[in-house]
Design an enzyme around this catalytic site. Structure first.
Site, PDB file in Angstrom:
ATOM      1  N   ARG A 143       0.823  -1.211   0.000  1.00  0.00           N
ATOM      2  CA  ARG A 143       0.000   0.000   0.000  1.00  0.00           C
ATOM      3  C   ARG A 143       0.863   1.270   0.000  1.00  0.00           C
ATOM      4  NH1 ARG A 143      -5.518  -1.638   2.001  1.00  0.00           N
ATOM      5  NH2 ARG A 143      -6.106   0.523   2.323  1.00  0.00           N
ATOM      6  N   TYR A 146       0.824   4.245  -2.600  1.00  0.00           N
ATOM      7  CA  TYR A 146      -0.287   5.187  -2.451  1.00  0.00           C
ATOM      8  C   TYR A 146      -0.100   6.021  -1.187  1.00  0.00           C
ATOM      9  CZ  TYR A 146      -5.204   6.745  -2.169  1.00  0.00           C
ATOM     10  OH  TYR A 146      -6.357   7.492  -2.102  1.00  0.00           O
ATOM     11  N   ASP A 147       0.101   5.348  -0.049  1.00  0.00           N
ATOM     12  CA  ASP A 147       0.177   6.056   1.242  1.00  0.00           C
ATOM     13  C   ASP A 147       1.350   7.035   1.269  1.00  0.00           C
ATOM     14  OD1 ASP A 147      -1.609   3.994   1.585  1.00  0.00           O
ATOM     15  OD2 ASP A 147      -0.827   3.315   3.510  1.00  0.00           O
ATOM     16  N   GLU A 148       2.522   6.539   0.887  1.00  0.00           N
ATOM     17  CA  GLU A 148       3.719   7.399   0.948  1.00  0.00           C
ATOM     18  C   GLU A 148       3.696   8.430  -0.176  1.00  0.00           C
ATOM     19  OE1 GLU A 148       5.246   7.491   3.565  1.00  0.00           O
ATOM     20  OE2 GLU A 148       6.066   5.607   4.286  1.00  0.00           O
ATOM     21  N   VAL A 188     -14.698  -1.736  -1.409  1.00  0.00           N
ATOM     22  CA  VAL A 188     -15.630  -2.642  -0.748  1.00  0.00           C
ATOM     23  C   VAL A 188     -17.094  -2.349  -1.088  1.00  0.00           C
ATOM     24  CG1 VAL A 188     -15.749  -1.359   1.463  1.00  0.00           C
ATOM     25  CG2 VAL A 188     -16.062  -3.822   1.438  1.00  0.00           C
ATOM     26  N   PHE A 192     -19.345  -5.192  -2.926  1.00  0.00           N
ATOM     27  CA  PHE A 192     -20.468  -5.861  -2.239  1.00  0.00           C
ATOM     28  C   PHE A 192     -21.781  -5.621  -2.983  1.00  0.00           C
ATOM     29  CE2 PHE A 192     -18.665  -6.054   2.437  1.00  0.00           C
ATOM     30  CZ  PHE A 192     -17.608  -6.827   1.973  1.00  0.00           C
ATOM     31  N   THR A 211     -12.903  -2.161  10.540  1.00  0.00           N
ATOM     32  CA  THR A 211     -13.927  -1.124  10.388  1.00  0.00           C
ATOM     33  C   THR A 211     -13.504  -0.047   9.381  1.00  0.00           C
ATOM     34  OG1 THR A 211     -13.060   0.354  12.105  1.00  0.00           O
ATOM     35  CG2 THR A 211     -14.591  -1.386  12.819  1.00  0.00           C
ATOM     36  N   ASP A 274      -3.657  -4.060   5.583  1.00  0.00           N
ATOM     37  CA  ASP A 274      -5.031  -3.563   5.534  1.00  0.00           C
ATOM     38  C   ASP A 274      -5.378  -2.957   6.907  1.00  0.00           C
ATOM     39  OD1 ASP A 274      -7.593  -4.598   3.537  1.00  0.00           O
ATOM     40  OD2 ASP A 274      -8.091  -3.782   5.501  1.00  0.00           O
ATOM     41  N   GLN A 277      -8.840  -0.512  11.743  1.00  0.00           N
ATOM     42  CA  GLN A 277      -9.967   0.373  12.089  1.00  0.00           C
ATOM     43  C   GLN A 277      -9.702   1.774  11.558  1.00  0.00           C
ATOM     44  OE1 GLN A 277     -10.326   0.511  16.346  1.00  0.00           O
ATOM     45  NE2 GLN A 277      -8.270   1.298  16.648  1.00  0.00           N
TER      46      GLN A 277
HETATM   47  P1  NAD Z   1     -10.966   7.374  -9.174  1.00  0.00           P
HETATM   48  O1  NAD Z   1      -9.973   6.315  -9.482  1.00  0.00           O
HETATM   49  O2  NAD Z   1     -12.368   7.198  -9.649  1.00  0.00           O
HETATM   50  O3  NAD Z   1     -10.470   8.791  -9.712  1.00  0.00           O
HETATM   51  C1  NAD Z   1      -9.129   9.105  -9.972  1.00  0.00           C
HETATM   52  C2  NAD Z   1      -9.051   9.793 -11.321  1.00  0.00           C
HETATM   53  O4  NAD Z   1      -7.691  10.173 -11.583  1.00  0.00           O
HETATM   54  C3  NAD Z   1      -9.481   8.874 -12.468  1.00  0.00           C
HETATM   55  O5  NAD Z   1     -10.357   9.555 -13.335  1.00  0.00           O
HETATM   56  C4  NAD Z   1      -8.160   8.533 -13.161  1.00  0.00           C
HETATM   57  O6  NAD Z   1      -8.316   8.221 -14.535  1.00  0.00           O
HETATM   58  C5  NAD Z   1      -7.362   9.792 -12.913  1.00  0.00           C
HETATM   59  N1  NAD Z   1      -5.917   9.577 -12.967  1.00  0.00           N
HETATM   60  C6  NAD Z   1      -5.195   8.601 -12.374  1.00  0.00           C
HETATM   61  N2  NAD Z   1      -3.900   8.741 -12.659  1.00  0.00           N
HETATM   62  C7  NAD Z   1      -3.789   9.846 -13.449  1.00  0.00           C
HETATM   63  C8  NAD Z   1      -2.702  10.497 -14.082  1.00  0.00           C
HETATM   64  N3  NAD Z   1      -1.440  10.044 -13.957  1.00  0.00           N
HETATM   65  N4  NAD Z   1      -2.963  11.587 -14.849  1.00  0.00           N
HETATM   66  C9  NAD Z   1      -4.217  12.047 -14.998  1.00  0.00           C
HETATM   67  N5  NAD Z   1      -5.295  11.473 -14.427  1.00  0.00           N
HETATM   68  C10 NAD Z   1      -5.081  10.380 -13.652  1.00  0.00           C
HETATM   69  O7  NAD Z   1     -10.942   7.578  -7.592  1.00  0.00           O
HETATM   70  P2  NAD Z   1     -11.752   8.577  -6.648  1.00  0.00           P
HETATM   71  O8  NAD Z   1     -12.321   7.750  -5.569  1.00  0.00           O
HETATM   72  O9  NAD Z   1     -12.627   9.452  -7.437  1.00  0.00           O
HETATM   73  O10 NAD Z   1     -10.562   9.407  -6.016  1.00  0.00           O
HETATM   74  C11 NAD Z   1     -10.287  10.749  -6.407  1.00  0.00           C
HETATM   75  C12 NAD Z   1      -9.192  11.310  -5.515  1.00  0.00           C
HETATM   76  O11 NAD Z   1      -9.619  11.296  -4.155  1.00  0.00           O
HETATM   77  C13 NAD Z   1      -7.884  10.509  -5.576  1.00  0.00           C
HETATM   78  O12 NAD Z   1      -6.800  11.410  -5.523  1.00  0.00           O
HETATM   79  C14 NAD Z   1      -7.934   9.692  -4.308  1.00  0.00           C
HETATM   80  O13 NAD Z   1      -6.656   9.384  -3.831  1.00  0.00           O
HETATM   81  C15 NAD Z   1      -8.683  10.613  -3.360  1.00  0.00           C
HETATM   82  N6  NAD Z   1      -9.350   9.855  -2.297  1.00  0.00           N
HETATM   83  C16 NAD Z   1     -10.476   9.140  -2.543  1.00  0.00           C
HETATM   84  C17 NAD Z   1     -11.068   8.404  -1.530  1.00  0.00           C
HETATM   85  C18 NAD Z   1     -12.348   7.625  -1.720  1.00  0.00           C
HETATM   86  O14 NAD Z   1     -12.795   6.970  -0.778  1.00  0.00           O
HETATM   87  N7  NAD Z   1     -13.007   7.657  -2.855  1.00  0.00           N
HETATM   88  C19 NAD Z   1     -10.483   8.384  -0.260  1.00  0.00           C
HETATM   89  C20 NAD Z   1      -9.314   9.097  -0.058  1.00  0.00           C
HETATM   90  C21 NAD Z   1      -8.752   9.840  -1.076  1.00  0.00           C
HETATM   91  N1  UDP Z   2     -12.802  -5.506   1.541  1.00  0.00           N
HETATM   92  C1  UDP Z   2     -13.501  -6.679   1.642  1.00  0.00           C
HETATM   93  N2  UDP Z   2     -14.009  -7.220   0.511  1.00  0.00           N
HETATM   94  C2  UDP Z   2     -13.874  -6.656  -0.713  1.00  0.00           C
HETATM   95  C3  UDP Z   2     -13.165  -5.436  -0.802  1.00  0.00           C
HETATM   96  C4  UDP Z   2     -12.626  -4.904   0.339  1.00  0.00           C
HETATM   97  O1  UDP Z   2     -13.670  -7.236   2.739  1.00  0.00           O
HETATM   98  O2  UDP Z   2     -14.377  -7.223  -1.692  1.00  0.00           O
HETATM   99  C5  UDP Z   2     -12.285  -4.882   2.776  1.00  0.00           C
HETATM  100  C6  UDP Z   2     -10.815  -4.466   2.711  1.00  0.00           C
HETATM  101  O3  UDP Z   2      -9.989  -5.561   3.073  1.00  0.00           O
HETATM  102  C7  UDP Z   2     -10.777  -3.355   3.726  1.00  0.00           C
HETATM  103  C8  UDP Z   2     -12.162  -2.719   3.623  1.00  0.00           C
HETATM  104  O4  UDP Z   2     -12.982  -3.678   2.982  1.00  0.00           O
HETATM  105  O5  UDP Z   2     -10.605  -3.862   5.024  1.00  0.00           O
HETATM  106  C9  UDP Z   2     -12.185  -1.441   2.796  1.00  0.00           C
HETATM  107  O6  UDP Z   2     -11.518  -1.705   1.583  1.00  0.00           O
HETATM  108  P1  UDP Z   2     -11.447  -0.661   0.391  1.00  0.00           P
HETATM  109  O7  UDP Z   2     -10.571  -1.270  -0.652  1.00  0.00           O
HETATM  110  O8  UDP Z   2     -12.810  -0.243   0.014  1.00  0.00           O
HETATM  111  O9  UDP Z   2     -10.769   0.630   1.030  1.00  0.00           O
HETATM  112  P2  UDP Z   2      -9.486   0.873   1.950  1.00  0.00           P
HETATM  113  O10 UDP Z   2      -8.933  -0.423   2.429  1.00  0.00           O
HETATM  114  O11 UDP Z   2      -8.528   1.595   1.067  1.00  0.00           O
HETATM  115  O12 UDP Z   2     -10.024   1.685   3.063  1.00  0.00           O
END
Ligand code: NAD
Ligand code: UDP
Length: 312
Positions: A143, A146-148, A188, A192, A211, A274, A277
Site C-alpha cells: 500500500r 499510495y500512502d507514501e 468494498v 459488495f 472497520t 489492511d 480500524q
Molecule cells: P478514481 O480512481 O475514480 O479517480 C481518480 C481519477 O484520476 C481517475 O479519473 C483517473 O483516470 C485519474 N488519474 C489517475 N492517474 C492519473 C494520471 N497520472 N494523470 C491524470 N489522471 C489520472 O478515484 P476517486 O475515488 O474518485 O478518487 C479521487 C481522488 O480522491 C484521488 O486522488 C484519491 O486518492 C482521493 N481519495 C479518494 C477516496 C475515496 O474513498 N473515494 C479516499 C481518499 C482519497
Molecule cells: N474488503 C472486503 N471485501 C472486498 C473489498 C474490500 O472485505 O471485496 C475490505 C478491505 O480488506 C478493507 C475494507 O474492505 O478492510 C475497505 O476496503 P477498500 O478497498 O474499500 O478501502 P481501503 O482499504 O482503502 O479503506
C-alpha cells in the site's frame, strides 16, 4: 460570484466527475484533465455539451499548462486494486502530479487543493484519527506507493506554501462511495453491491471485523467546496469523512438486506497492511468549515444501488 476558471485533475473519476458537475452548477468555467486510467468518459458525458466545460485527456506526469484561478488535484487511482496495478506509476502520479500542479498554481497565483487521504494515517494506533496524528505507515509494503505518495504530496504542498507562498488547501478524504464508482473498482462498497445484485458470494477479506467509516459522495463534495472557499491562511490538513463506523460484516449484512440478495458470505485472506480500524475525527472541519455529513449509510447505499442496478 465571479466566474472562476477551475482545473480539476482526475475530473473524469468517481469523485472528480461529481465535483466538475457541482462547480459547473455554481457557474464556474471548468477544465477536467484526466488520463482515463480509472476514470471514464461516461462519468462526464452529460457535461460535454456545456460550453463552460472542457475535457483534456492528459496525464499529470506531463507538464500542465492551463490558465486558471483554482486547481483541485484529484488525479490518482484510489482503489487498492488499481493503485497496486502499477505501483511505480502510482507513486509518480502523486509526487510528480503534485509538483506539476503546484508549479502551475505558483505561476498562475491560483489557489490549489490537494485530495489527500486517510491512508496517510496508515494502520492507525489512535482512534478516531485527528489531523494531529502522524500515522503508522509501512514505507515498503504493497500500500506504500499510495500512502507514501500521498504523504510526499502533502509535504510538497506545505513546502510550496512555506517557500513560495502558494495558497494551498489540503483535505484528507476518508472512504467515500456513491454513483459513478466502477463495477470493477475493487473497493468494498462497489464490490459488495455488485456481488449482491448478481447473487454472487460477498467477498469478505479477513474476519470482516475491520472497520471503515463511509461518506456519501454528495456530502464529500460539499466539504471539498467549503474547503476551497475557506478563509485565507487555513491550509488544513482537514479530515473529510463520515464518523459513523461499521465493520465489513455489518456493511455486507446491510447490503444483502437492502438488495434482498441471496448471496452468501465468502471469506478470503486479509491483504497485507489492511488497516484494522478507521474513523475520522471531524471536529476541525465542523469548526473551520461548518461542515458535517448528513447522509446516513442506508440512504446513501440505496442511491448507490439504484446506480449499479442500471449498469450491472
Ligand atoms: P478514481 O480512481 O475514480 O479517480 C481518480 C481519477 O484520476 C481517475 O479519473 C483517473 O483516470 C485519474 N488519474 C489517475 N492517474 C492519473 C494520471 N497520472 N494523470 C491524470 N489522471 C489520472 O478515484 P476517486 O475515488 O474518485 O478518487 C479521487 C481522488 O480522491 C484521488 O486522488 C484519491 O486518492 C482521493 N481519495 C479518494 C477516496 C475515496 O474513498 N473515494 C479516499 C481518499 C482519497
Ligand atoms: N474488503 C472486503 N471485501 C472486498 C473489498 C474490500 O472485505 O471485496 C475490505 C478491505 O480488506 C478493507 C475494507 O474492505 O478492510 C475497505 O476496503 P477498500 O478497498 O474499500 O478501502 P481501503 O482499504 O482503502 O479503506
Amino acid at each position: 460570484m465571479k466566474r472562476q476558471r477551475v482545473l480539476v485533475t482526475g475530473g473524469a473519476g468517481f469523485i472528480g466527475s461529481h465535483l466538475c458537475e457541482k462547480l459547473l452548477d455554481m457557474g464556474n468555467d471548468v477544465v477536467c484533465m484526466d488520463n482515463l486510467f480509472t476514470g471514464q468518459k461516461d462519468n462526464i458525458r452529460h457535461l460535454m455539451e456545456n460550453p463552460y466545460f472542457e475535457f483534456i485527456r492528459q496525464d499529470v506526469l506531463e507538464d500542465v499548462y492551463v490558465e486558471c484561478d483554482q486547481i483541485y488535484n484529484l488525479a490518482c487511482p484510489a482503489s487498492p486494486v488499481y493503485y497496486q496495478y502499477d505501483p511505480i506509476k502510482t507513486g509518480k502520479t502523486s509526487v510528480i502530479g503534485a509538483l506539476h500542479t503546484l508549479g502551475l498554481a505558483k505561476r498562475c497565483h491560483a489557489r490549489i487543493l490537494q485530495a489527500s487521504t486517510s491512508e496517510v494515517y496508515g494502520d492507525p494506533e489512535i482512534h478516531p484519527q485527528p489531523e494531529t496524528y502522524r500515522g503508522c505507515v509501512n514505507p515498503n509494503g504493497i500500500r506504500s506507493c499510495y500512502d507514501e505518495g500521498k504523504r510526499m504530496a502533502e509535504t510538497l504542498f506545505f513546502d510550496y506554501h512555506r517557500q513560495h507562498g502558494v495558497d494551498i488547501k489540503v483535505i484528507r478524504i476518508f472512504n467515500t462511495y456513491g454513483p459513478r464508482m466502477r463495477c470493477d473498482d475493487g473497493r468494498v462498497v462497489s464490490n459488495f453491491i455488485v456481488q449482491a445484485l448478481k447473487n454472487e458470494d460477498i467477498t469478505i477479506y479477513g474476519d470482516g471485523k475491520q472497520t471503515r467509516s463511509f461518506c456519501y459522495v454528495d456530502d464529500l463534495i460539499e466539504g471539498i467546496i467549503a474547503m476551497m472557499s475557506s478563509r485565507e491562511g487555513f491550509t488544513g490538513p482537514v479530515n473529510l469523512g463520515n464518523p459513523e463506523e461499521f465493520t465489513m460484516l455489518e456493511l455486507a449484512d446491510c447490503i444483502i438486506r437492502l438488495t434482498g440478495s441471496k448471496s452468501n458470505i465468502r471469506y478470503l485472506p486479509l491483504p497485507q497492511d489492511d488497516p484494522i480500524q478507521r474513523k475520522p475525527d471531524i471536529r476541525l472541519a465542523q469548526k473551520e468549515l461548518g461542515w458535517k455529513p448528513t447522509v446516513k449509510l442506508e440512504a446513501g447505499l440505496k442511491k448507490t444501488m439504484d446506480y449499479f442496478k442500471e449498469i450491472v
